[in-house]
Design a protein around this motif. Structure first.
Motif, PDB file in Angstrom:
ATOM      1  N   VAL A 264       0.843  -1.199   0.000  1.00 38.47           N
ATOM      2  CA  VAL A 264       0.000   0.000   0.000  1.00 38.47           C
ATOM      3  C   VAL A 264       0.876   1.245   0.000  1.00 38.47           C
ATOM      4  CG1 VAL A 264      -1.702   1.324   1.307  1.00 38.47           C
ATOM      5  CG2 VAL A 264      -1.917  -1.162   1.142  1.00 38.47           C
ATOM      6  N   SER A 265       1.938   1.209   0.804  1.00 41.06           N
ATOM      7  CA  SER A 265       2.799   2.382   0.921  1.00 41.06           C
ATOM      8  C   SER A 265       4.181   1.968   1.401  1.00 41.06           C
ATOM      9  CB  SER A 265       2.199   3.395   1.906  1.00 41.06           C
ATOM     10  OG  SER A 265       2.120   2.831   3.208  1.00 41.06           O
ATOM     11  N   ALA A 266       5.076   2.930   1.397  1.00 37.52           N
ATOM     12  CA  ALA A 266       6.438   2.689   1.888  1.00 37.52           C
ATOM     13  C   ALA A 266       6.975   3.953   2.525  1.00 37.52           C
ATOM     14  CB  ALA A 266       7.351   2.244   0.750  1.00 37.52           C
ATOM     15  N   THR A 267       7.929   3.783   3.421  1.00 30.93           N
ATOM     16  CA  THR A 267       8.660   4.895   4.009  1.00 30.93           C
ATOM     17  C   THR A 267      10.077   4.405   4.278  1.00 30.93           C
ATOM     18  OG1 THR A 267       8.577   6.643   5.703  1.00 30.93           O
ATOM     19  CG2 THR A 267       8.146   4.374   6.438  1.00 30.93           C
ATOM     20  N   GLY A 268      11.012   5.303   4.422  1.00 34.37           N
ATOM     21  CA  GLY A 268      12.372   4.825   4.637  1.00 34.37           C
ATOM     22  C   GLY A 268      13.409   5.910   4.496  1.00 34.37           C
ATOM     23  N   THR A 269      14.642   5.466   4.356  1.00 34.49           N
ATOM     24  CA  THR A 269      15.755   6.399   4.303  1.00 34.49           C
ATOM     25  C   THR A 269      16.869   5.828   3.435  1.00 34.49           C
ATOM     26  OG1 THR A 269      17.224   7.770   5.665  1.00 34.49           O
ATOM     27  CG2 THR A 269      16.948   5.478   6.328  1.00 34.49           C
ATOM     28  N   GLY A 270      17.893   6.617   3.240  1.00 36.80           N
ATOM     29  CA  GLY A 270      19.047   6.207   2.448  1.00 36.80           C
ATOM     30  C   GLY A 270      19.996   7.372   2.319  1.00 36.80           C
ATOM     31  N   GLY A 271      21.120   7.145   1.670  1.00 40.79           N
ATOM     32  CA  GLY A 271      22.056   8.239   1.487  1.00 40.79           C
ATOM     33  C   GLY A 271      23.411   7.775   1.018  1.00 40.79           C
ATOM     34  N   MET A 387      12.072   6.417  -4.249  1.00 40.35           N
ATOM     35  CA  MET A 387      11.337   7.672  -4.071  1.00 40.35           C
ATOM     36  C   MET A 387      11.238   8.071  -2.606  1.00 40.35           C
ATOM     37  SD  MET A 387       8.158   7.180  -6.728  1.00 40.35           S
ATOM     38  CE  MET A 387       8.281   7.524  -8.490  1.00 40.35           C
ATOM     39  N   VAL A 388      10.892   7.112  -1.734  1.00 42.56           N
ATOM     40  CA  VAL A 388      10.716   7.469  -0.324  1.00 42.56           C
ATOM     41  C   VAL A 388      12.057   7.785   0.326  1.00 42.56           C
ATOM     42  CG1 VAL A 388       8.605   6.099  -0.189  1.00 42.56           C
ATOM     43  CG2 VAL A 388      10.754   5.078   0.577  1.00 42.56           C
ATOM     44  N   ALA A 389      13.121   7.099  -0.102  1.00 41.49           N
ATOM     45  CA  ALA A 389      14.447   7.383   0.447  1.00 41.49           C
ATOM     46  C   ALA A 389      14.949   8.744  -0.016  1.00 41.49           C
ATOM     47  CB  ALA A 389      15.430   6.289   0.037  1.00 41.49           C
ATOM     48  N   TYR A 390      14.753   9.052  -1.296  1.00 46.07           N
ATOM     49  CA  TYR A 390      15.217  10.328  -1.835  1.00 46.07           C
ATOM     50  C   TYR A 390      14.485  11.518  -1.203  1.00 46.07           C
ATOM     51  CZ  TYR A 390      18.050   8.558  -5.807  1.00 46.07           C
ATOM     52  OH  TYR A 390      19.011   7.979  -6.591  1.00 46.07           O
ATOM     53  N   THR A 391      13.180  11.361  -0.960  1.00 51.11           N
ATOM     54  CA  THR A 391      12.362  12.497  -0.502  1.00 51.11           C
ATOM     55  C   THR A 391      12.185  12.545   1.010  1.00 51.11           C
ATOM     56  OG1 THR A 391      10.278  11.272  -0.677  1.00 51.11           O
ATOM     57  CG2 THR A 391      11.061  12.434  -2.663  1.00 51.11           C
ATOM     58  N   GLY A 392      12.320  11.396   1.683  1.00 51.14           N
ATOM     59  CA  GLY A 392      12.041  11.346   3.111  1.00 51.14           C
ATOM     60  C   GLY A 392      10.561  11.309   3.425  1.00 51.14           C
ATOM     61  N   GLN A 393       9.738  11.056   2.422  1.00 49.36           N
ATOM     62  CA  GLN A 393       8.288  11.048   2.595  1.00 49.36           C
ATOM     63  C   GLN A 393       7.726   9.627   2.583  1.00 49.36           C
ATOM     64  OE1 GLN A 393       6.947  14.058   3.270  1.00 49.36           O
ATOM     65  NE2 GLN A 393       9.040  14.814   2.978  1.00 49.36           N
ATOM     66  N   THR A 394       6.553   9.455   3.194  1.00 53.56           N
ATOM     67  CA  THR A 394       5.784   8.220   3.054  1.00 53.56           C
ATOM     68  C   THR A 394       4.940   8.362   1.791  1.00 53.56           C
ATOM     69  OG1 THR A 394       5.707   7.861   5.434  1.00 53.56           O
ATOM     70  CG2 THR A 394       4.049   6.725   4.102  1.00 53.56           C
ATOM     71  N   ILE A 395       5.066   7.406   0.888  1.00 52.41           N
ATOM     72  CA  ILE A 395       4.406   7.512  -0.420  1.00 52.41           C
ATOM     73  C   ILE A 395       3.633   6.224  -0.682  1.00 52.41           C
ATOM     74  CG2 ILE A 395       4.761   7.807  -2.913  1.00 52.41           C
ATOM     75  CD1 ILE A 395       7.401   9.235  -2.246  1.00 52.41           C
ATOM     76  N   THR A 396       2.430   6.343  -1.220  1.00 54.44           N
ATOM     77  CA  THR A 396       1.651   5.157  -1.565  1.00 54.44           C
ATOM     78  C   THR A 396       2.135   4.584  -2.895  1.00 54.44           C
ATOM     79  OG1 THR A 396      -0.080   6.317  -2.811  1.00 54.44           O
ATOM     80  CG2 THR A 396      -0.374   6.138  -0.410  1.00 54.44           C
ATOM     81  N   TYR A 397       1.914   3.292  -3.045  1.00 55.76           N
ATOM     82  CA  TYR A 397       2.271   2.643  -4.308  1.00 55.76           C
ATOM     83  C   TYR A 397       1.481   3.261  -5.456  1.00 55.76           C
ATOM     84  CZ  TYR A 397       3.010  -1.041  -7.789  1.00 55.76           C
ATOM     85  OH  TYR A 397       3.327  -1.733  -8.929  1.00 55.76           O
ATOM     86  N   GLU A 398       0.205   3.531  -5.210  1.00 58.20           N
ATOM     87  CA  GLU A 398      -0.658   4.100  -6.253  1.00 58.20           C
ATOM     88  C   GLU A 398      -0.149   5.447  -6.711  1.00 58.20           C
ATOM     89  OE1 GLU A 398      -5.403   5.257  -6.949  1.00 58.20           O
ATOM     90  OE2 GLU A 398      -4.717   4.518  -4.998  1.00 58.20           O
ATOM     91  N   ASP A 399       0.223   6.310  -5.779  1.00 58.20           N
ATOM     92  CA  ASP A 399       0.745   7.632  -6.155  1.00 58.20           C
ATOM     93  C   ASP A 399       2.082   7.511  -6.880  1.00 58.20           C
ATOM     94  OD1 ASP A 399      -1.430   8.967  -5.127  1.00 58.20           O
ATOM     95  OD2 ASP A 399      -0.453   9.483  -3.224  1.00 58.20           O
TER      96      ASP A 399
END
Length: 434
Positions: A264-271, A387-399
């Motif tokens: 449904v969605s993902a959140t996370g980090t990276g760098g 996408m979620v790692a680059y932006t730092g946002q929680t993003i839905t799969y649909e979006d």
């Protein structure tokens, strides 16, 4: 990743033939003195992308069926093409013969292969080219072996999904390079998981932690475009970043265990912590992502490409009645339940070879195989993770799937003078989702 039972693994094959003489561009004008005869059963293979993976895949295609021959090759670099062709000639001195009219150079070389009389094509260029090459191949009526990942952005995925449907309508085989799905031990353990042996899946933890990878120092005569093309791993508009180019294998196994239902969605980090030099373009060196599924299950992914760090390439699937563990380094596959442990001890195989064995068998039988939908979805889950790692946002799969962000140029815009701007390294909280 190559299995122990393989007579000639992909790695050993490339290593064994790496000393082959690399010819100059003049070699493309020299005709073969022995033409090969083709009968009504002969299948011709076109190789588009002559790097190590493409050379290995072509070798496996020629091993898959006694009446398969190499029909054409395409690449942008003459040295890579000659090295690849010489390697294939070492293994298949008769069936890999080509003359200058069957070897094409340039960014439009893929189309010249598709315009030839090949029956099937191997697509193994950098991932950014995949959507356009696959679209053109299906339009030309060719069966396809398509390496992972299949795109670097969401518009590319939408294009792949459309082409996969067209391949079905045309009765064309479309096989993915997600090789673990063709590995006998993996098939055995995932079959048990999907049959409910560990109960309902609660969470999946998967890793792809490796060391540093190759790079090519800039040589005299290379312009900026050639340098980037020879170091495509480090530019997200060419590779998609390493979570998509490499770690996508682990994400694909997570998706496999969850019946290819997207999160449904993902959140996370990276760098970037250790790969901060300009040499490494604009990609990250680590990711840590959490996926949430509609049934409440959680997926946790951790990957890195950092020198001199511990390694892990594994999937642990936690269920209500047990745990399935897959260690891709130790090649150990177990299911642990109360008072009972199962461990795979059956036949092993060269999964790369099995891919082509099954592909050519499907072509011969007229019963096409089509991996299009799930190979696109697994790649898209990796894109969502980036996408979620680059932006730092929680993003839905649909979006994420609806995103209009395009990372690279259109296929007809590629040329040696192209000055495609490389985006700044993403900064969570500053880089925007689009």
């Amino acid at each position: 990743m190559d299995t122990q039972s393989s007579k000639t693994s992909r790695r050993n094959f490339i290593k064994k033939t790496s000393g082959a003489t690399v010819g100059s561009a003049l070699a493309f004008n020299i005709s073969s003195s022995q033409a090969r005869k083709r009968n009504s059963n002969t299948l011709k293979v076109g190789l588009i992308g002559c790097g190590g993976r493409g050379t290995g895949a072509a070798n496996q295609a020629l091993n898959a069926d006694p009446d398969v021959i190499l029909g054409a090759m395409a690449d942008i670099f003459p040295d890579k093409m000659e090295k690849s062709h010489n390697a294939l000639l070492t293994e298949h001195p008769e069936r890999a013969k080509l003359d200058g009219s069957q070897k094409f150079l340039g960014f439009d070389a893929f189309q010249r292969v598709l315009d030839s009389d090949v029956d099937m094509v191997i697509l193994t260029t950098p991932p950014s080219f995949r959507p356009a090459h696959l679209e053109a191949a299906v339009k030309a009526g060719k069966h396809v072996f398509c390496e992972k990942p299949v795109a670097v952005d969401a518009p590319g995925i939408r294009r792949i999904l459309k082409v996969a449907k067209q391949a079905k309508e045309k009765n064309l085989s479309l096989m993915s390079g997600f090789c673990w799905r063709y590995d006998f031990p993996k098939r055995a353990i995932f079959e048990r998981v999907l049959d409910g042996e560990i109960g309902d899946i609660v969470s999946i933890y998967n890793t792809y932690n490796t060391g540093a990878l190759w790079s090519n120092p800039k040589k005299e005569g290379w312009n900026d475009m050639e340098y980037k093309m020879r170091n495509w791993l480090y530019y997200n508009w060419l590779s998609g970043d390493h979570i998509i180019e490499q770690a996508i294998h682990s994400i694909d196994m997570m998706s496999w265990a969850l019946r290819d239902v997207p999160p449904v969605s993902a959140t996370g980090t990276g760098g970037r912590q250790s790969r901060t030099d300009e040499l490494f373009g604009n990609v990250y060196d680590h990711f840590a992502i959490e996926f949430t599924y509609a049934n409440g299950a959680k997926g946790f992914h951790f990957s890195r490409q950092q020198k001199d760090c511990s390694r892990s390439y594994a999937v642990e699937i936690m269920g209500t009645e047990g745990v399935a563990k897959i260690d891709c380094i130790k090649r150990k596959h177990t299911i642990q339940r109360p008072y009972r442990v199962w461990e795979y001890s059956g036949e092993t195989n060269n999964m790369y070879q099995t891919e082509h064995d099954e592909l050519f068998a499907a072509i011969r039988k007229g019963k096409p195989v089509n991996d299009g939908d799930w190979m696109a979805q697994s790649t898209m889950i990796g894109i969502l993770a980036r996408m979620v790692a680059y932006t730092g946002q929680t993003i839905t799969y649909e979006d994420a799937l609806k995103s209009d962000e395009i990372l690279g140029p259109k296929i007809d815009e590629y040329n040696w003078e192209l000055d495609w701007p490389t985006a700044d390294v993403a900064k969570p909280g500053i880089t925007k989702f689009s």
